[in-house]
Design an enzyme around this catalytic site. Structure first.
Site, PDB file in Angstrom:
ATOM      1  N   LYS A  36       0.843  -1.195   0.000  1.00  0.00           N
ATOM      2  CA  LYS A  36       0.000   0.000   0.000  1.00  0.00           C
ATOM      3  C   LYS A  36       0.881   1.249   0.000  1.00  0.00           C
ATOM      4  O   LYS A  36       2.098   1.165   0.201  1.00  0.00           O
ATOM      5  CB  LYS A  36      -0.944  -0.003   1.204  1.00  0.00           C
ATOM      6  N   TYR A 261      15.984  30.164   7.123  1.00  0.00           N
ATOM      7  CA  TYR A 261      14.822  30.905   7.615  1.00  0.00           C
ATOM      8  C   TYR A 261      14.799  30.927   9.134  1.00  0.00           C
ATOM      9  O   TYR A 261      15.081  29.931   9.801  1.00  0.00           O
ATOM     10  CB  TYR A 261      13.532  30.249   7.127  1.00  0.00           C
TER      11      TYR A 261
END
EC number: 5.1.1.1
Length: 365
Positions: A36, A261
């Site tokens: 999956k 940042y």
């Protein structure tokens, strides 16, 4: 062609190696290869192609994933189990046409199956809730469901399954769930069944000896990552995915300079940093802390500064001869994905399945 050299290398030889380890640990049980989430982020086609002759069937989350598997690997002969089950009559008809089997975990799915008009019966996996309380019928409803399934002309066989909530740890619920499962085995000795997932194979509370009527659901282990907090076998596995990205800039910082940042990291001394072409848009977690390890030119190098959308920066002061274009491994054979996950306060499943579609999968081996 991809001009950006960031990529996830997928080692299919490692995949086969790990699956054979699972097979050896599973006794006479059959192996359900859980693919999956696009093969746990590795790519459904390379994973299923590599495992076609190694597993006994595949499992996916829902019908769309089962269809994607068939489209990617049309030559596969294996049945595909839909773990969430079918929600519509149309899906049940697809199960017949595409050789899918399906889970039944609630009354609505049972009634849908009973009322469907199907060309041939389906193999059904009845999910019984032994304590996880996510999907599954109550244990005291099992007899009613089994009888109704066996009475339905739409049912070819019934496999009994349950799911463990804490297979990777030693919590007491494991004992209770194992006791519930053993009671189910005694009540329905003729039925096939499935309790063991990857972590359960490694848990002394749960391990036991899978038998010929058992299915082992192989997930994280076959991708080369140990899911257990109790049993350390990582050295016996080979990571299938190696996430790599190139260095695209090198800068020399002075003591007191900050990077990234928010200026969340400041150089305590003169420092050489490298900018690497990977970021949170690629699936590298933004929450990774300063000090998260990477690997370049045979040595570990620490993340410094905040993870950006497309880039990270690492401290390479201690590494000689680092050059533009050099590869940096974010996780793989040299950097354990579990260590990166801990630095990001998450789990390895999250990192592997979260590797972005903009990162090409490059098949090796």
């Amino acid at each position: 062609m991809n001009y950006r050299k960031t990529r996830a290398e997928i080692n299919t030889a490692a995949l086969k190696h790990n699956l054979r380890w699972v097979r050896a640990a599973s006794g006479s049980a059959s192996i359900l290869g859980v693919v999956k989430a696009d093969g746990y982020g590795h790519g459904i086609k390379p994973v299923c192609d590599a495992l076609e002759h190694e597993v006994d069937a595949f499992a996916v989350g829902f019908t769309d994933e089962a269809l994607a598997l068939r489209a990617a690997c049309p030559a596969s002969k294996h049945s595909v189990l839909i773990l969430e089950g079918c929600q519509t009559a149309e899906e049940l008809k697809l199960c017949v046409d595409k050789n899918f089997s399906t889970v039944v975990h609630c009354l609505q799915q049972l009634e849908l199956l009973e009322q469907a008009s199907l060309k041939q019966p389906l193999d059904i996996w009845l999910k019984i809730d032994t304590g996880m309380h996510r999907l599954g019928i109550a244990t005291d409803q099992a007899d009613l469901f089994v009888k109704r399934l066996e009475a339905s002309s739409n049912v070819a066989s019934v496999t009994l399954m349950s799911h463990l909530a804490n297979a990777d740890t030693g919590l007491p619920l494991n004992h209770f769930q194992r006791q519930q499962y053993e009671a189910i085995k005694r009540t329905y000795p003729e039925h096939r069944r499935s309790l063991h997932n990857s972590a359960a194979l490694l848990n002394p509370q749960l391990r036991g000896e899978p038998e010929s009527k058992d299915w082992v659901r192989s997930g994280l282990l076959m991708y080369g990552v140990n899911p257990s907090e109790l049993t350390e076998i990582q050295k016996e596995l080979i990571p299938v995915m190696s996430l790599k990205a190139p260095i695209i800039a090198i800068h020399d910082l002075k003591k007191g300079d900050s990077v990234g940042y928010g200026s969340q990291w400041t150089a305590a001394a003169d420092t050489r940093i490298a900018t690497v072409a990977i970021g949170y848009a690629d699936g590298y977690p933004r929450q990774c802390m300063n000090g998260t390890p990477t690997f370049v030119n045979g040595q570990r190098a620490s993340l410094v500064g905040r993870v950006s959308m497309d880039m990270i920066t690492i401290d390479i002061t201690h590494i000689d001869d680092v050059a533009m274009g050099d590869d940096v491994e974010l996780w793989g054979e040299n950097i354990d994905v579990r260590e990166v996950a801990r630095c990001a306060d998450t789990i390895s499943w999250h990192l592997l399945t979260g590797t972005s579609v903009r990162v090409p999968r490059v098949v090796k081996g």
